[in-house]
Design a protein around this motif. Structure first.
Motif, PDB file in Angstrom:
ATOM      1  N   PRO A  12       0.827  -1.165  -0.040  1.00 10.15           N
ATOM      2  CA  PRO A  12       0.067   0.163   0.005  1.00 10.15           C
ATOM      3  C   PRO A  12       0.799   1.385  -0.080  1.00 10.15           C
ATOM      4  CG  PRO A  12      -0.724  -1.489   1.640  1.00 10.15           C
ATOM      5  CD  PRO A  12       0.949  -2.062   1.177  1.00 10.15           C
ATOM      6  N   PRO A  13       0.535   2.351  -0.623  1.00 10.14           N
ATOM      7  CA  PRO A  13       1.250   3.504  -0.638  1.00 10.14           C
ATOM      8  C   PRO A  13       2.146   3.956   0.557  1.00 10.14           C
ATOM      9  CG  PRO A  13      -0.940   3.850  -1.887  1.00 10.14           C
ATOM     10  CD  PRO A  13      -1.156   2.531  -1.068  1.00 10.14           C
ATOM     11  N   LEU A  14       1.077   4.057   1.786  1.00 14.77           N
ATOM     12  CA  LEU A  14       1.801   4.596   2.971  1.00 14.77           C
ATOM     13  C   LEU A  14       3.011   3.475   3.475  1.00 14.77           C
ATOM     14  CD1 LEU A  14      -1.438   5.689   5.009  1.00 14.77           C
ATOM     15  CD2 LEU A  14       0.428   7.149   3.719  1.00 14.77           C
ATOM     16  N   LYS A  15       2.707   2.312   3.265  1.00 18.25           N
ATOM     17  CA  LYS A  15       3.596   1.182   3.413  1.00 18.25           C
ATOM     18  C   LYS A  15       4.841   1.342   2.592  1.00 18.25           C
ATOM     19  CE  LYS A  15       3.360  -2.793   5.792  1.00 18.25           C
ATOM     20  NZ  LYS A  15       2.861  -4.154   6.208  1.00 18.25           N
ATOM     21  N   ALA A  16       4.723   1.544   1.211  1.00 17.85           N
ATOM     22  CA  ALA A  16       5.754   1.745   0.496  1.00 17.85           C
ATOM     23  C   ALA A  16       6.524   3.025   0.755  1.00 17.85           C
ATOM     24  CB  ALA A  16       5.297   1.944  -1.093  1.00 17.85           C
ATOM     25  N   LYS A  22      12.919   4.468   5.055  1.00 20.84           N
ATOM     26  CA  LYS A  22      13.839   3.555   5.651  1.00 20.84           C
ATOM     27  C   LYS A  22      15.022   3.275   4.745  1.00 20.84           C
ATOM     28  CE  LYS A  22      14.432  -0.904   8.122  1.00 20.84           C
ATOM     29  NZ  LYS A  22      13.708  -2.220   8.359  1.00 20.84           N
ATOM     30  N   ALA A  23      14.923   3.096   3.389  1.00 23.47           N
ATOM     31  CA  ALA A  23      16.102   2.994   2.250  1.00 23.47           C
ATOM     32  C   ALA A  23      16.740   4.216   2.390  1.00 23.47           C
ATOM     33  CB  ALA A  23      15.516   2.565   1.158  1.00 23.47           C
ATOM     34  N   ARG A  24      16.276   5.439   2.247  1.00 24.97           N
ATOM     35  CA  ARG A  24      16.850   6.470   2.264  1.00 24.97           C
ATOM     36  C   ARG A  24      17.888   6.841   3.262  1.00 24.97           C
ATOM     37  NH1 ARG A  24      12.156  10.231   0.287  1.00 24.97           N
ATOM     38  NH2 ARG A  24      12.642  10.148  -1.934  1.00 24.97           N
ATOM     39  N   LYS A  25      17.188   6.279   4.627  1.00 19.92           N
ATOM     40  CA  LYS A  25      18.389   6.531   5.784  1.00 19.92           C
ATOM     41  C   LYS A  25      19.449   5.684   5.944  1.00 19.92           C
ATOM     42  CE  LYS A  25      14.646   8.218   8.932  1.00 19.92           C
ATOM     43  NZ  LYS A  25      13.843   7.961  10.061  1.00 19.92           N
ATOM     44  N   ALA A  44      22.263   5.163  -4.358  1.00 18.94           N
ATOM     45  CA  ALA A  44      21.437   6.078  -3.813  1.00 18.94           C
ATOM     46  C   ALA A  44      20.872   6.798  -4.761  1.00 18.94           C
ATOM     47  CB  ALA A  44      22.400   6.828  -2.719  1.00 18.94           C
ATOM     48  N   SER A  45      21.501   7.336  -5.827  1.00 19.91           N
ATOM     49  CA  SER A  45      20.873   8.048  -6.927  1.00 19.91           C
ATOM     50  C   SER A  45      19.730   7.347  -7.501  1.00 19.91           C
ATOM     51  CB  SER A  45      21.977   8.623  -7.796  1.00 19.91           C
ATOM     52  OG  SER A  45      22.542   7.664  -8.669  1.00 19.91           O
ATOM     53  N   ARG A  46      20.094   6.015  -7.796  1.00 20.36           N
ATOM     54  CA  ARG A  46      18.908   5.271  -8.543  1.00 20.36           C
ATOM     55  C   ARG A  46      17.571   5.013  -7.770  1.00 20.36           C
ATOM     56  NH1 ARG A  46      22.842   0.635 -10.922  1.00 20.36           N
ATOM     57  NH2 ARG A  46      23.838   1.887 -12.559  1.00 20.36           N
ATOM     58  N   LEU A  47      17.877   5.114  -6.267  1.00 21.32           N
ATOM     59  CA  LEU A  47      16.828   5.006  -5.619  1.00 21.32           C
ATOM     60  C   LEU A  47      15.827   6.100  -5.693  1.00 21.32           C
ATOM     61  CD1 LEU A  47      15.085   3.683  -3.080  1.00 21.32           C
ATOM     62  CD2 LEU A  47      16.725   5.212  -1.621  1.00 21.32           C
ATOM     63  N   GLU A  48      16.685   7.496  -5.605  1.00 24.49           N
ATOM     64  CA  GLU A  48      16.047   8.736  -5.839  1.00 24.49           C
ATOM     65  C   GLU A  48      15.441   8.839  -7.178  1.00 24.49           C
ATOM     66  OE1 GLU A  48      15.125  10.743  -3.532  1.00 24.49           O
ATOM     67  OE2 GLU A  48      16.433   9.590  -1.815  1.00 24.49           O
TER      68      GLU A  48
END
Length: 100
Positions: A12-16, A22-25, A44-48
């Motif tokens: 769900p969007p809020l869980k995502a 968490k991944a950013r941290k 990290a740039s790919r995540l963003e």
């Protein structure tokens, strides 16, 4: 592609969004500990780059210039926003690692 899954189920969007934060941290901590790790900067740039698609696209299919009420993220320029954030992160990596 472009969605966050857990055990083969769409989150769900809020869980995502929580997983994204968490991944950013985790990446931020890694970059603080290992600022010369180019692979970590790239990941990290790919995540963003994909983050806005993950969370913005999971809000229920809004189109145009609307904003998802669930995530609070606009859906019209999601990809561009993610690319801008990723590009600025890579620029920061370049500034912190001028010799590489």
């Amino acid at each position: 592609a472009g969605q966050i899954y857990a055990n083969d189920e769409l989150l769900p969007p809020l869980k995502a969004k929580a997983h994204l934060e968490k991944a950013r941290k985790i990446y931020q901590k890694g970059l603080t500990e290992c600022p010369n790790n180019i692979v970590l900067w790239t990941c990290a740039s790919r995540l963003e780059e994909e983050a806005y698609t993950f969370v913005g696209g999971a809000g229920g299919g809004e189109t145009g210039a609307s904003t998802s009420t669930t995530t609070g993220i606009g859906t019209s320029n999601s990809k561009a926003a993610g690319q801008t954030k990723a590009r600025s992160l890579l620029e920061l990596a370049r500034l912190k690692n001028p010799a590489t």
